[in-house]
Write an enzyme that holds these catalytic residues in place. Structure first.
Site, PDB file in Angstrom:
ATOM      1  N   CYS A  41     -22.401  19.472  69.113  1.00 10.78           N
ATOM      2  CA  CYS A  41     -23.349  18.729  69.965  1.00 10.78           C
ATOM      3  C   CYS A  41     -24.570  18.205  69.222  1.00 10.78           C
ATOM      4  CB  CYS A  41     -23.758  19.541  71.190  1.00 10.78           C
ATOM      5  SG  CYS A  41     -24.527  21.110  70.802  1.00 10.78           S
TER       6      CYS A  41
ATOM      7  N   LYS B  72     -19.664  31.769  77.698  1.00 13.13           N
ATOM      8  CA  LYS B  72     -20.849  30.920  77.597  1.00 13.13           C
ATOM      9  C   LYS B  72     -20.920  30.061  78.846  1.00 13.13           C
ATOM     10  CE  LYS B  72     -23.035  27.324  74.855  1.00 13.13           C
ATOM     11  NZ  LYS B  72     -23.074  26.595  73.589  1.00 13.13           N
TER      12      LYS B  72
ATOM     13  N   LYS C 167     -23.512  34.714  76.958  1.00 13.57           N
ATOM     14  CA  LYS C 167     -24.676  33.832  76.808  1.00 13.57           C
ATOM     15  C   LYS C 167     -24.845  32.993  78.062  1.00 13.57           C
ATOM     16  CE  LYS C 167     -26.099  29.878  74.170  1.00 13.57           C
ATOM     17  NZ  LYS C 167     -25.702  28.853  73.265  1.00 13.57           N
TER      18      LYS C 167
ATOM     19  N   SER D 178     -33.007  30.088  74.775  1.00 12.05           N
ATOM     20  CA  SER D 178     -34.322  29.449  74.704  1.00 12.05           C
ATOM     21  C   SER D 178     -35.109  29.545  76.006  1.00 12.05           C
ATOM     22  CB  SER D 178     -34.155  27.995  74.280  1.00 12.05           C
ATOM     23  OG  SER D 178     -33.272  27.316  75.162  1.00 12.05           O
TER      24      SER D 178
HETATM   25  C1  PBG Z   1     -24.526  24.604  70.995  1.00 16.27           C
HETATM   26  C2  PBG Z   1     -25.455  25.651  71.454  1.00 16.27           C
HETATM   27  C3  PBG Z   1     -26.387  25.625  72.512  1.00 16.27           C
HETATM   28  C4  PBG Z   1     -27.090  26.818  72.441  1.00 16.27           C
HETATM   29  C5  PBG Z   1     -26.564  27.546  71.385  1.00 16.27           C
HETATM   30  N1  PBG Z   1     -25.530  26.819  70.803  1.00 16.27           N
HETATM   31  C6  PBG Z   1     -26.736  24.574  73.472  1.00 16.27           C
HETATM   32  C7  PBG Z   1     -25.805  24.111  74.499  1.00 16.27           C
HETATM   33  O1  PBG Z   1     -24.696  24.633  74.691  1.00 16.27           O
HETATM   34  O2  PBG Z   1     -26.188  23.145  75.146  1.00 16.27           O
HETATM   35  C8  PBG Z   1     -28.229  27.220  73.322  1.00 16.27           C
HETATM   36  C9  PBG Z   1     -29.156  28.231  72.749  1.00 16.27           C
HETATM   37  C10 PBG Z   1     -30.443  28.383  73.455  1.00 16.27           C
HETATM   38  O3  PBG Z   1     -30.696  27.822  74.543  1.00 16.27           O
HETATM   39  O4  PBG Z   1     -31.267  29.110  72.898  1.00 16.27           O
HETATM   40  N2  PBG Z   1     -23.512  24.282  71.843  1.00 16.27           N
END
Ligand code: PBG
Length: 323
Positions: A122, A195, A248, A274
């Site tokens: 991404c 996830k 996650k 985050s």
């Molecule tokens: C990549 C990825 C993401 C996160 C970790 N790896 C973003 C997403 O899936 O949009 C998010 C990590 C965070 O919010 O700290 N795909």
């Protein structure tokens, strides 16, 4: 056990008693610190939505990694922001790609810390999706080949562990096969197994400049309402060769962490994302809650739920307190 014979307050009377009774301990050994690496030189750009976090150019990276290591934290997790994005995410597996350079720099300057890499597209695609597009949908089977090439390029650059996060079916299998074929049987895979399609990734997408340009990630990331499905996702990843399984985000999914811990016999990682970090920071900034206490309470809840490994933007702050 009955009142008035049993009085639980007896064992909470003072801090020494409470220490003796404490069931869960956080340790710096549990922590992984995420870092954002960007192109250019002498860049240390603050991320507005994530106080104390920066986009760092490769030349500034070693210094930050050294600070992390000196706090006793065993590992960093790297995310890259490439100079150019394109439809095919060609930057993601380039030998001179941002993460590949970052790995070599860390291995050269701070060899004694584990380097884990996020394996996803991404941040590298112009459309911001985690895979290759076929029309307006993300095509699974071409994507897992690119993910496998990416993981291999990270291992070749010296990564100690790869962490695939694209939520494509069969990605762990494809990566394991590619690594083994080139002699990297000893590189573990930390699979982002459960996830979820979460609003709590918002600040990260600013930090990594990876927001999808159209649509959302709901065709590959999980529905927040589902728990049984998470167990199926974890089962698949275990069968495909995952060494560590991850849930996650963490805080809104403590039940999933607990179930994963109980149903599987592999190390469990939890990614406190985050938004979990930023909401505590923001509320503390407003004077609405005590940052240190909220940080410690949130993080210990993740450990108590069953996580062996906690990936958190608070890693350094926690290490300063407990280290
Ligand atoms: C990549 C990825 C993401 C996160 C970790 N790896 C973003 C997403 O899936 O949009 C998010 C990590 C965070 O919010 O700290 N795909």
């Amino acid at each position: 056990m009955q009142y008035p014979d049993y009085r639980p307050r007896r064992l909470r009377k003072n801090e020494n008693l409470r220490r003796l009774m404490r069931e869960t301990q956080l340790s710096v050994d549990d922590l992984v610190h995420p870092l954002f690496v960007t192109f250019g030189k002498k860049v240390k750009k603050p991320i507005a939505s994530m106080p104390d976090n920066f986009q760092l150019s490769v030349d500034y990276l070693a210094e930050e990694v050294k600070k992390t290591k000196d706090l006793g934290i065993p590992a960093v997790l790297l995310f890259g922001i490439p100079e150019k994005k394109d439809e095919m995410a060609t930057g993601v597996f380039a030998k001179q790609g941002i993460i590949q350079k970052a790995i070599r720099e860390i291995k050269d300057k701070v060899p004694d810390i584990l380097v884990i890499t996020d394996v996803c597209l991404c941040e590298y695609t112009s459309h911001g999706h985690c895979g290759m597009l076929e029309g307006n949908t993300v095509d699974n089977d071409t994507t897992i080949e690119v993910l496998a090439d990416t993981a291999l390029s990270h291992a070749e650059a010296g990564a100690d562990m790869v962490a695939p996060s694209a939520m494509m079916d069969g990605q762990i299998y494809a990566i394991r096969e590619a690594l083994d074929e080139k002699g990297f049987e000893d590189i573990p895979i930390m699979a982002y197994s459960a996830k979820y399609a979460s609003a709590f990734y918002g600040p990260f997408r600013d930090a990594a400049e990876s927001a999808p340009q159209f649509g959302d990630r709901k065709t590959y990331q999980m529905d927040p309402a589902n728990a049984d499905e998470a167990m199926r996702e974890v089962t698949l990843d275990v069968e495909e060769g995952a060494d560590i399984i991850m849930v996650k985000p963490a805080l809104p999914y403590l039940d999933i962490i607990r179930r994963t811990r109980e149903e599987f016999d592999l190390p469990v990682a939890a990614y406190s994302v985050s938004g979990e970090f930023s909401m505590i920071k923001a509320a503390a900034n407003m004077g609405w809650l005590d940052e240190e206490q909220a940080m410690m309470e949130a993080t210990i809840s993740i450990k108590r739920a069953g996580a062996d490994i906690i990936i958190t933007y608070f890693a350094r702050d926690i290490a300063k307190i407990i280290g």
